[in-house]
Write a protein that holds these residues in place. Structure first.
Motif, PDB file in Angstrom:
ATOM      1  N   ASN A   1       0.820  -1.218   0.000  1.00  0.00           N
ATOM      2  CA  ASN A   1       0.000   0.000   0.000  1.00  0.00           C
ATOM      3  C   ASN A   1       0.853   1.268   0.000  1.00  0.00           C
ATOM      4  OD1 ASN A   1       0.896  -0.600   2.598  1.00  0.00           O
ATOM      5  ND2 ASN A   1      -0.769   0.552   3.561  1.00  0.00           N
ATOM      6  N   ALA A   2       2.156   1.137   0.286  1.00  0.00           N
ATOM      7  CA  ALA A   2       3.067   2.290   0.296  1.00  0.00           C
ATOM      8  C   ALA A   2       4.010   2.273  -0.916  1.00  0.00           C
ATOM      9  CB  ALA A   2       3.880   2.308   1.585  1.00  0.00           C
ATOM     10  N   THR A   3       3.646   1.527  -1.961  1.00  0.00           N
ATOM     11  CA  THR A   3       4.480   1.430  -3.163  1.00  0.00           C
ATOM     12  C   THR A   3       4.733   2.811  -3.777  1.00  0.00           C
ATOM     13  OG1 THR A   3       3.676  -0.794  -3.650  1.00  0.00           O
ATOM     14  CG2 THR A   3       4.617   0.455  -5.483  1.00  0.00           C
ATOM     15  N   GLN A   4       5.981   3.031  -4.187  1.00  0.00           N
ATOM     16  CA  GLN A   4       6.355   4.297  -4.805  1.00  0.00           C
ATOM     17  C   GLN A   4       6.722   4.086  -6.270  1.00  0.00           C
ATOM     18  OE1 GLN A   4       6.185   7.386  -3.455  1.00  0.00           O
ATOM     19  NE2 GLN A   4       5.228   6.367  -1.708  1.00  0.00           N
ATOM     20  N   TYR A   5       6.296   5.035  -7.119  1.00  0.00           N
ATOM     21  CA  TYR A   5       6.576   5.003  -8.550  1.00  0.00           C
ATOM     22  C   TYR A   5       7.563   6.102  -8.874  1.00  0.00           C
ATOM     23  CZ  TYR A   5       2.360   2.191  -8.251  1.00  0.00           C
ATOM     24  OH  TYR A   5       1.434   1.232  -7.903  1.00  0.00           O
ATOM     25  N   ASN A   6       8.666   5.739  -9.464  1.00  0.00           N
ATOM     26  CA  ASN A   6       9.741   6.676  -9.736  1.00  0.00           C
ATOM     27  C   ASN A   6      10.021   6.765 -11.238  1.00  0.00           C
ATOM     28  OD1 ASN A   6      10.947   7.092  -6.809  1.00  0.00           O
ATOM     29  ND2 ASN A   6      10.619   4.896  -7.058  1.00  0.00           N
ATOM     30  N   PHE A   7      10.182   7.989 -11.724  1.00  0.00           N
ATOM     31  CA  PHE A   7      10.529   8.235 -13.115  1.00  0.00           C
ATOM     32  C   PHE A   7      11.903   8.906 -13.153  1.00  0.00           C
ATOM     33  CE2 PHE A   7       5.951   8.291 -12.745  1.00  0.00           C
ATOM     34  CZ  PHE A   7       5.536   7.481 -13.790  1.00  0.00           C
ATOM     35  N   GLY A   8      12.689   8.597 -14.163  1.00  0.00           N
ATOM     36  CA  GLY A   8      13.989   9.213 -14.262  1.00  0.00           C
ATOM     37  C   GLY A   8      14.553   9.133 -15.664  1.00  0.00           C
ATOM     38  N   VAL A   9      15.580   9.931 -15.914  1.00  0.00           N
ATOM     39  CA  VAL A   9      16.321   9.901 -17.168  1.00  0.00           C
ATOM     40  C   VAL A   9      17.716   9.400 -16.867  1.00  0.00           C
ATOM     41  CG1 VAL A   9      17.240  11.286 -19.066  1.00  0.00           C
ATOM     42  CG2 VAL A   9      14.971  11.783 -18.153  1.00  0.00           C
TER      43      VAL A   9
END
Length: 503
Positions: free
Chosen positions: A491-499
């Motif tokens: 329930n605390a999953t984090q979604y990360n975007f990056g280059v």
């Protein structure tokens, strides 16, 4: 034999007219009219000279150095065989240089994702050969905004100009230029910037002035030293955080006060990833900061001024920062068949105030979490130590940081690549928390290893060779404030975007 350098060669012209020539250290400089370039920076880029045997390696280094000047869009080294009356053969060398555009304007836009989505932009003006000594003058104005994901006053913003001049030598250190090898590619950058930052709890004004020297040692080592490096940080009087000073400890309070710092910064980089002979490459970055040494010397003779309440060293009534900071970032890359790779990273950093009543400035403290850190937590939301207070989004910072990451990278298709990773780490404060109801944020050898947060995850990369976009999903497995419990918190999953890769 003879060496000729033409500084305004046009590779597309049927005939290049030459009307002017000068001699400099035995080399003939040619141009149509007076040359726009001083000869010394170009001559210093030469690694072969008259009456020396031809050496292909030295020719390659010369080409690389001329390219590093950033002054020319076309570089060609041409040889002509010469025979004297006795039949002895030698080479005339013509170095043909076509100047790059002297002035240019470029724009850049960048999407960011840290605490939320945002956008940054920059307009950059560049003037090459600004003072005819192969200098590069740059002026930029950048700014942007970011969604902080808070219930009110959601957006953070920043804007400010930056001015810099880069010299292809050790500026003001002419005596040292003769001792630094030419293939070290020495250069000096003098820069200054001003930045206006507005966040939910405060508005800050930052300014910096520095002189940075850079040089290489061999093919894989690089040194940088900034001396002096001067910073000013001011928090506006209408900042909300100032109304909460009574709720903050003295250490927390100092982090939002106005501050001045001046000192020395040094960094050493070792990177052999470009060496095709090395199968499993290494990357090492070591940085050191010594800030406020002059204030410590003055303090030793009793000549400093101190604030009446905090007893901190002040200059013109503004707190003067004095601290030592050091950090190490080491990475190891193991390469296997079918373009598979295991990347391992370790990071350790610490900061120590040099004055008993001093603290480390806010912007020099460490934080953890985010797309390039422990990816199961958002940026600045992990720690410090076993401290837990979900309402606190201001002060999750510390003077000590430890992190470790391991990532298995594998191809799916020619464009799509996958990753499995485990991140671990945290930050800690130097001082213990005065509130006994909270867990401990400070670093202690007998328990710090119990307060390391752990986050496994998986990622997808879109690799276009010149550009890599990644999407990572991190799940908390062990919370820093729970020293014994291990549980996947989906329930605390984090979604990360990056280059680019995270490390």
């Amino acid at each position: 034999n003879n060496i000729y350098i033409q500084t305004d060669y046009d590779p597309y012209a049927k005939q290049n007219i030459i009307t002017d020539s000068i001699q400099y250290e035995g080399v003939t400089f040619l141009s149509n009219g007076k040359s726009k370039f001083k000869p010394s920076p170009i001559y210093n880029s030469l690694f072969f000279h008259e009456r020396e045997f031809y050496n292909q390696k030295l020719e390659g280094i010369t080409y690389r150095q001329l390219s590093n000047l950033g002054m020319f869009s076309y570089i060609k080294i041409k040889h002509t065989e010469i025979s004297d009356s006795l039949g002895n053969l030698s080479l005339d060398v013509a170095i043909l240089l076509n100047p790059a555009s002297k002035m240019s304007i470029s724009t850049e836009f960048m999407g960011i994702f840290r605490e939320g989505f945002g956008l940054n932009g920059q307009i950059l003006f560049t003037n090459k050969n600004a003072f005819k000594g192969s200098e590069i003058l740059s002026l930029s104005i950048s700014g942007g905004f970011e969604d902080l994901r808070t219930t009110e006053n959601r957006y953070a913003s920043n804007v400010g100009p930056r001015l810099s001049v880069t010299f292809p030598r050790l500026f003001l250190l002419s005596g040292l230029n003769s001792y630094v090898k030419k293939n070290a590619f020495p250069k000096t950058t003098i820069s200054s910037y001003f930045n206006f930052q507005k966040r939910t709890q405060y508005t800050r004004l930052l300014t910096n002035a520095s002189m940075r020297y850079e040089w290489n040692e061999g093919n894989f080592k690089k040194h940088e030293i900034s001396i002096p490096d001067i910073n000013f940080s001011f928090v506006t009087k209408d900042s909300e955080i100032l109304n909460e000073f009574d709720k903050l400890s003295p250490q927390q309070r100092f982090k939002f006060e106005d501050a001045i710092s001046s000192g020395i910064k040094y960094s050493f980089t070792y990177n052999n990833q470009s060496d095709i002979r090395v199968k499993n490459s290494d990357y090492l970055l070591i940085k050191g900061y010594l800030v406020g040494p002059t204030a410590i010397i003055v303090s030793a003779f009793g000549g400093e001024h101190r604030a009446a309440v905090s007893k901190a060293i002040t200059l013109w009534g503004v707190r003067y920062a004095t601290f030592l900071k050091a950090q190490m970032d080491y990475r190891k890359y193991f390469n296997f068949k079918y373009r598979q790779q295991i990347a391992i990273r370790s990071f350790f950093g610490f900061g120590i105030p040099l004055d008993k009543n001093g603290v480390i400035p806010f912007d020099q403290l460490y934080y953890s979490g985010g797309a390039n850190s422990v990816r199961g937590w958002r940026q600045r939301t992990l720690g410090p130590g076993s401290f837990v207070d979900e309402s606190n989004t201001i002060d999750r910072l510390g003077e000590i940081k430890i992190e470790a990451n391991i990532e298995y990278r594998f191809p799916i298709t020619s464009i799509f690549k996958g990753a499995l990773f485990i991140d671990a780490g945290n930050v800690w404060t130097k001082e213990a928390d005065e509130d006994p109801d909270n867990f401990d944020p400070d670093f202690q050898f007998n328990r710090f290893y119990k307060e390391i947060a752990v986050s496994p995850g998986l990622g997808l990369r879109f690799d276009f060779d010149f550009f890599l976009f990644r999407f990572d999903v991190g799940v908390p497995l062990k919370q820093a404030y729970n020293r014994t419990k291990w549980k996947m918190e989906y329930n605390a999953t984090q979604y990360n975007f990056g280059v680019g890769y995270p490390f």
